[in-house]
Design an enzyme around this catalytic site. Structure first.
Site, PDB file in Angstrom:
ATOM      1  N   HIS A 182    -118.940 -52.877  36.919  1.00 52.32           N
ATOM      2  CA  HIS A 182    -118.461 -54.026  37.691  1.00 52.32           C
ATOM      3  C   HIS A 182    -119.628 -55.005  37.893  1.00 52.32           C
ATOM      4  O   HIS A 182    -120.793 -54.592  37.893  1.00 52.32           O
ATOM      5  CB  HIS A 182    -117.923 -53.520  39.035  1.00 52.32           C
ATOM      6  CG  HIS A 182    -117.336 -54.579  39.903  1.00 52.32           C
ATOM      7  ND1 HIS A 182    -118.103 -55.339  40.763  1.00 52.32           N
ATOM      8  CD2 HIS A 182    -116.056 -54.997  40.071  1.00 52.32           C
ATOM      9  CE1 HIS A 182    -117.327 -56.173  41.422  1.00 52.32           C
ATOM     10  NE2 HIS A 182    -116.086 -56.006  41.013  1.00 52.32           N
ATOM     11  N   PRO A 183    -119.361 -56.299  38.094  1.00 54.29           N
ATOM     12  CA  PRO A 183    -120.452 -57.273  38.192  1.00 54.29           C
ATOM     13  C   PRO A 183    -121.533 -56.980  39.231  1.00 54.29           C
ATOM     14  O   PRO A 183    -122.689 -57.375  39.028  1.00 54.29           O
ATOM     15  CB  PRO A 183    -119.716 -58.578  38.520  1.00 54.29           C
ATOM     16  CG  PRO A 183    -118.399 -58.432  37.845  1.00 54.29           C
ATOM     17  CD  PRO A 183    -118.048 -56.979  37.994  1.00 54.29           C
ATOM     18  N   VAL A 184    -121.209 -56.294  40.322  1.00 57.54           N
ATOM     19  CA  VAL A 184    -122.254 -56.036  41.319  1.00 57.54           C
ATOM     20  C   VAL A 184    -123.035 -54.757  41.038  1.00 57.54           C
ATOM     21  O   VAL A 184    -123.973 -54.430  41.773  1.00 57.54           O
ATOM     22  CB  VAL A 184    -121.686 -55.971  42.755  1.00 57.54           C
ATOM     23  CG1 VAL A 184    -121.057 -57.287  43.140  1.00 57.54           C
ATOM     24  CG2 VAL A 184    -120.693 -54.826  42.915  1.00 57.54           C
ATOM     25  N   LYS A 185    -122.672 -54.021  39.990  1.00 56.54           N
ATOM     26  CA  LYS A 185    -123.352 -52.771  39.689  1.00 56.54           C
ATOM     27  C   LYS A 185    -124.680 -53.029  38.951  1.00 56.54           C
ATOM     28  O   LYS A 185    -125.081 -54.164  38.746  1.00 56.54           O
ATOM     29  CB  LYS A 185    -122.440 -51.851  38.875  1.00 56.54           C
ATOM     30  CG  LYS A 185    -121.150 -51.440  39.608  1.00 56.54           C
ATOM     31  CD  LYS A 185    -121.429 -50.767  40.931  1.00 56.54           C
ATOM     32  CE  LYS A 185    -120.220 -50.025  41.497  1.00 56.54           C
ATOM     33  NZ  LYS A 185    -119.030 -50.845  41.717  1.00 56.54           N
ATOM     34  N   ILE A 186    -125.359 -51.955  38.552  1.00 52.84           N
ATOM     35  CA  ILE A 186    -126.707 -52.068  38.001  1.00 52.84           C
ATOM     36  C   ILE A 186    -126.713 -52.881  36.710  1.00 52.84           C
ATOM     37  O   ILE A 186    -127.548 -53.762  36.510  1.00 52.84           O
ATOM     38  CB  ILE A 186    -127.306 -50.672  37.745  1.00 52.84           C
ATOM     39  CG1 ILE A 186    -127.195 -49.792  38.990  1.00 52.84           C
ATOM     40  CG2 ILE A 186    -128.765 -50.797  37.298  1.00 52.84           C
ATOM     41  CD1 ILE A 186    -127.872 -50.334  40.219  1.00 52.84           C
TER      42      ILE A 186
END
Length: 387
Positions: free
Chosen positions: A186-190
């Site tokens: 997901h976009p907020v992941k690493i």
């Protein structure tokens, strides 16, 4: 300028990689999927990697591959996103929770053992346990694995927050202590593929099942078919699967992002270390890192020492958001959600997770966070607490 708790870091190389796929003939089901899977296998040391369209999809097919179904139990932590529990409900299985460790905020191996002993007496042992590496810090997987061997449950390691981290000096995702490990992109992941996930395993048979389940249960492999192929066009549906495939555009972004994985995690550790210095004098509890772990630092969660400050968590949260610092909360305990209350869960069932929830705030943590932004976050947090 708005400062978000997390966000993607996209460079020209990422953009060029996606454009290259757009100019190719394979927007989906092409070779870039395999390239991304190979890259993640190389990073983690896992034998197999199966890319899908979300970590939620990966959790679902992981449960199905382990034959979780009606009459079975899946246990997980209440301190997670609802997907870690919902995957069991998709399969018709029942869900229970295990309270968290008060220092790591992960599923407590001690609480798990105590609950397993009682469940064994009642004949309600879980078929699957899903430990979640909250914020990117791994659970005590060696202890959980040992309990799995003793009590006979399978393990799905929800490492949605944790690619790039390590446990006991080895990469998270190598499946040493689990049947299947799950990553989120997901976009907020690493690293990100916009949306996307992956299931990793060292079990050849599980890998075949995961591959079938992500794509309608269809195979063109003669060894998996029930009859000789009519011709090169032949395929068979040998299981009830889903359309959980990742596109080549997403995979191209993942391949490009994977090149900066080490850089991203190192930068997150720099930010965490600086927070530790800047926030050390405030009446808050900073994240504690177990010496056996190297967190991917997806999140930086502080806990307000409410008995030492003159305001509440909501007031601090809103004060920061009013100043365009988009703090967040990870997570509302799953057992308190209306859907799960209908199964008899209530406040007081998992006191450590509930106490954590009353005090926790996720402050900005992502590689693009500048020192000036970080200084402003600390300044506003200080104002909110001291005001």
């Amino acid at each position: 300028m708005v400062i978000r708790y997390g966000q993607q870091d996209i460079n020209q190389g990422d953009i060029d990689a996606v454009i290259s796929v757009l100019r190719s003939v394979n927007l989906t089901q092409g070779p870039t999927i395999q390239h991304f899977e190979d890259g993640v296998r190389a990073v983690t040391g896992a034998r197999h990697a199966i890319a899908v369209n979300s970590a939620t999809s990966a959790l679902h097919i992981a449960c199905l591959a382990l034959d979780l179904g009606p009459g079975d139990w899946l246990w997980t932590t209440p301190n997670t996103f609802v997907a870690s529990a919902n995957c069991a409900r998709y399969c018709g299985a029942q869900v229970d929770f295990v309270d968290i460790d008060p220092k790591t905020y992960n599923l407590s191996a001690d609480a798990l053992e105590a609950k397993l002993v009682e469940a064994g007496k009642a004949g309600k042992l879980p078929k699957v346990v899903v430990p979640v590496h909250l914020t990117g810090q791994p659970c005590d997987m060696a202890a959980i694995h040992a309990l799995g061997q003793k009590f006979g449950f399978r393990i799905i390691e929800d490492a949605s927050h944790a690619i790039g981290g390590s446990y006991n000096g080895e990469p998270i995702g190598n499946c040493r202590y689990s049947d299947i490990t799950i990553f989120s992109f997901h976009p907020v992941k690493i690293i990100t593929t916009a949306e996307g996930g992956m299931a990793l395993t060292n079990d050849d048979a599980l890998a075949v099942r995961l591959g079938l389940l992500r794509s309608h249960g269809i195979t063109r492999d003669p060894e998996l078919m029930t009859a000789a192929p009519d011709g090169p066009w032949s395929y068979e549906q040998v299981a009830l699967g889903y359309n959980y495939r990742m596109t080549d555009m997403q995979a191209a972004l993942g391949v490009s992002q994977l090149k900066r994985l080490t850089e991203f995690v190192a930068r997150r550790h720099e930010i965490a270390a600086r927070y530790g210095q800047l926030l050390s004098d405030l009446p808050i509890t900073l994240p504690w890192q177990h010496p056996d772990s190297h967190s991917a630092y997806h999140l930086y969660v502080i806990r307000l020492q409410l008995d030492r400050i003159g305001t509440g968590r909501r007031e601090v949260f809103e004060y920061m958001r009013d100043r365009d610092i988009l703090v967040n909360l990870h997570y509302i305990p799953v057992h308190t959600q209306p859907y799960y209350r209908q199964f008899g869960f209530k406040e007081g069932d998992f006191p450590q997770a509930e106490q954590y929830y009353r005090e926790a705030i996720s402050i900005p943590m992502h590689p693009s966070l500048s020192e000036a932004d970080q200084n402003f976050v600390v300044e506003v947090l200080r104002e909110a607490i001291v005001a």
